[in-house]
Design an enzyme around this catalytic site. Structure first.
Site, PDB file in Angstrom:
ATOM      1  N   ASP A 176      61.175  33.394  -3.166  1.00 51.68           N
ATOM      2  CA  ASP A 176      60.620  33.884  -1.914  1.00 51.68           C
ATOM      3  C   ASP A 176      59.678  35.045  -2.160  1.00 51.68           C
ATOM      4  O   ASP A 176      60.066  36.062  -2.729  1.00 51.68           O
ATOM      5  CB  ASP A 176      61.773  34.323  -1.011  1.00 51.68           C
ATOM      6  CG  ASP A 176      61.292  34.829   0.338  1.00 51.68           C
ATOM      7  OD1 ASP A 176      60.337  34.256   0.888  1.00 51.68           O
ATOM      8  OD2 ASP A 176      61.865  35.797   0.848  1.00 51.68           O
ATOM      9  N   ASP A 194      53.168  33.871   3.051  1.00 50.26           N
ATOM     10  CA  ASP A 194      54.612  33.946   2.857  1.00 50.26           C
ATOM     11  C   ASP A 194      55.144  32.573   2.460  1.00 50.26           C
ATOM     12  O   ASP A 194      54.934  31.590   3.176  1.00 50.26           O
ATOM     13  CB  ASP A 194      55.273  34.423   4.150  1.00 50.26           C
ATOM     14  CG  ASP A 194      56.774  34.588   4.024  1.00 50.26           C
ATOM     15  OD1 ASP A 194      57.242  34.960   2.934  1.00 50.26           O
ATOM     16  OD2 ASP A 194      57.483  34.345   5.015  1.00 50.26           O
TER      17      ASP A 194
END
Length: 453
Positions: free
Chosen positions: A125, A330
């Site tokens: 992530d 993201d």
């Protein structure tokens, strides 16, 4: 606007609907994966390419994924609610697989910890910094995972970080929580879906490949963890953010804060995560946009969006709309979020281009532009190009334009924020099949099309 000549842009895609649906078997590995050593394979967590045994994983519905995705977005927005000022301006390749993203659930890789090395499957992530895995003795609780829990006492190179050390003081900037201390440094972290982890902030040997071994890597050894939705049956989290304790920063001496990934187009195909160089796209095909920094939230990766084109036509959206919100990229947000003004223009143009297809009468969760393709085997989709700073045109891959909602229903894979002042997010659905190159030290972000399947 600094975009290229719009007449040169592709105006439509003819798409086989079957190509947007996952298959029951894993397809060909990512391009380039056989030519580079140390490739980390990226897979979709719940697909047939995943190393996780699906019997151990609770597969969420699409509605639940979208609910979790909105929760993640709300969490990101809450960090910026009072910060609306504009932002300032060796090789290793790892295969990437899609697993449940942080708060939603998408992509996973395999890495090694300890001496002797034990392999673990972790979610990666770009919106997180702390790397952590579940550890014995699980003094309070651990959730079920496929691999055995990491046993610190079985590793000859494991060590707890001590209170009062410089390393212990780094925990708060990465997690938002001050470490608790007696003798050893105890970390805590909480995520937007209610998941939590707590344990010893520690060091041990991290192994990415036979030629990429990092002694004294700082990570969380979690003995009190609750994250079944966040991770499913994965073993922990790999933090690719900017913070000093992220893997990007801790491996900077070898890789110079350079990494890239390619996210696969479906759950039945694979991508990669690589450190130190781009891997699947040729250097000549890469387009770069400036990678910016917001001093108030320096842990996120910021870019500038300047406009959107549909079918080669630039939409009438003032650039000030994009400047007002700002934009981050993201890996853990599924659906890109746009300012309502920008999204309304995109939706209108998309609906006009798709007027010959039957629209559904009601929205599907976050999606308000959906079509029933019963009886169709292929459709003609308008191209969507996101114009970025530096003259970069991100021509969204056909796999990132529609999202397969139900057996015959497909929806426009974008969503609107609540207000034009809310932070824009370039989500992972619109990054599919691009090699996304993060040259953090060089201050630029590259996109190379068709880098994985």
């Amino acid at each position: 606007m600094a975009a290229k000549n719009l007449s040169q842009l592709l105006t439509y895609h003819v798409v086989s609907l079957s190509s947007l649906m996952p298959a029951s078997v894993c397809s060909t590995p990512a391009q380039g994966s056989k030519s580079l050593s140390g490739l980390l394979e990226v897979t979709h967590k719940y697909g047939p390419c995943s190393p996780l045994k699906q019997g151990n994983a609770k597969i969420p519905s699409l509605r639940q994924i979208l609910i979790d995705d909105q929760t993640r977005v709300n969490s990101i927005h809450s960090k910026f609610s009072n910060q609306q000022s504009p932002v300032a301006g060796s090789k290793l390749k790892l295969p990437a697989n899609s697993g449940i993203s942080l708060g939603t659930g998408e992509f996973i890789v395999r890495i090694g910890f300890g001496t002797p090395k034990k392999d673990f499957t972790v979610v990666f992530d770009t919106g997180s910094d702390l790397t952590w895995i579940q550890c014995l003795p699980c003094t309070i609780q651990c959730f079920l995972q496929q691999d055995p829990y990491f046993n610190p006492s079985a590793s000859s190179t494991y060590s707890n970080i001590q209170c009062g050390s410089a390393a212990c003081s780094q925990v708060k900037s990465a997690t938002g929580y001050s470490p608790s201390c007696t003798t050893d440094c105890i970390y805590q972290a909480a995520y937007n879906d209610g998941s939590t982890t707590e344990g010893y902030f520690s060091t041990d040997t991290l192994t990415l490949s036979s030629s990429a071994i990092f002694p004294n890597f700082k990570f969380g050894c979690g003995e009190n963890n609750q994250a079944p939705l966040l991770l499913g049956s994965a073993d922990g989290l790999l933090g690719l953010g900017r913070d000093p304790i992220s893997i990007v920063s801790q491996t900077a001496q070898k890789y110079g804060k350079l990494f890239s990934y390619c996210l696969p187009s479906t759950t039945s195909s694979t991508g990669f995560l690589t450190f130190g160089s781009q891997a699947g796209a040729s250097s000549s095909s890469l387009q770069y946009t400036p990678l910016l920094i917001n001093s108030d939230r320096p842990d996120y990766y910021y870019i500038t969006m300047t406009g959107i084109s549909v079918e080669g036509q630039l939409l009438s959206i003032p650039e000030s709309v994009f400047r007002t919100s700002g934009t981050i990229i993201d890996s853990g947000t599924v659906i890109s979020r746009l300012a309502p003004t920008a999204y309304s223009a995109l939706r209108l143009a998309f609906r006009l281009a798709m007027s010959k297809y039957p629209a559904t009468a009601s929205p599907y969760s976050l999606y308000d532009t959906c079509y029933d393709f019963s009886g169709y085997t292929s459709v003609q989709l308008p191209s969507i190009v996101l114009h970025l700073g530096g003259g970069t045109d991100l021509n969204v891959d056909e796999s990132g334009i529609l999202y397969h909602a139900t057996s015959s229903v497909y929806c426009l894979a974008f969503s609107a924020n609540d207000a034009d002042t809310d932070l824009g997010i370039l989500g992972n659905n619109q990054q599919k099949r691009f090699e996304v190159v993060y040259n953090v030290a060089g201050g630029k972000l590259g996109f190379g099309a068709g880098a994985c399947s």
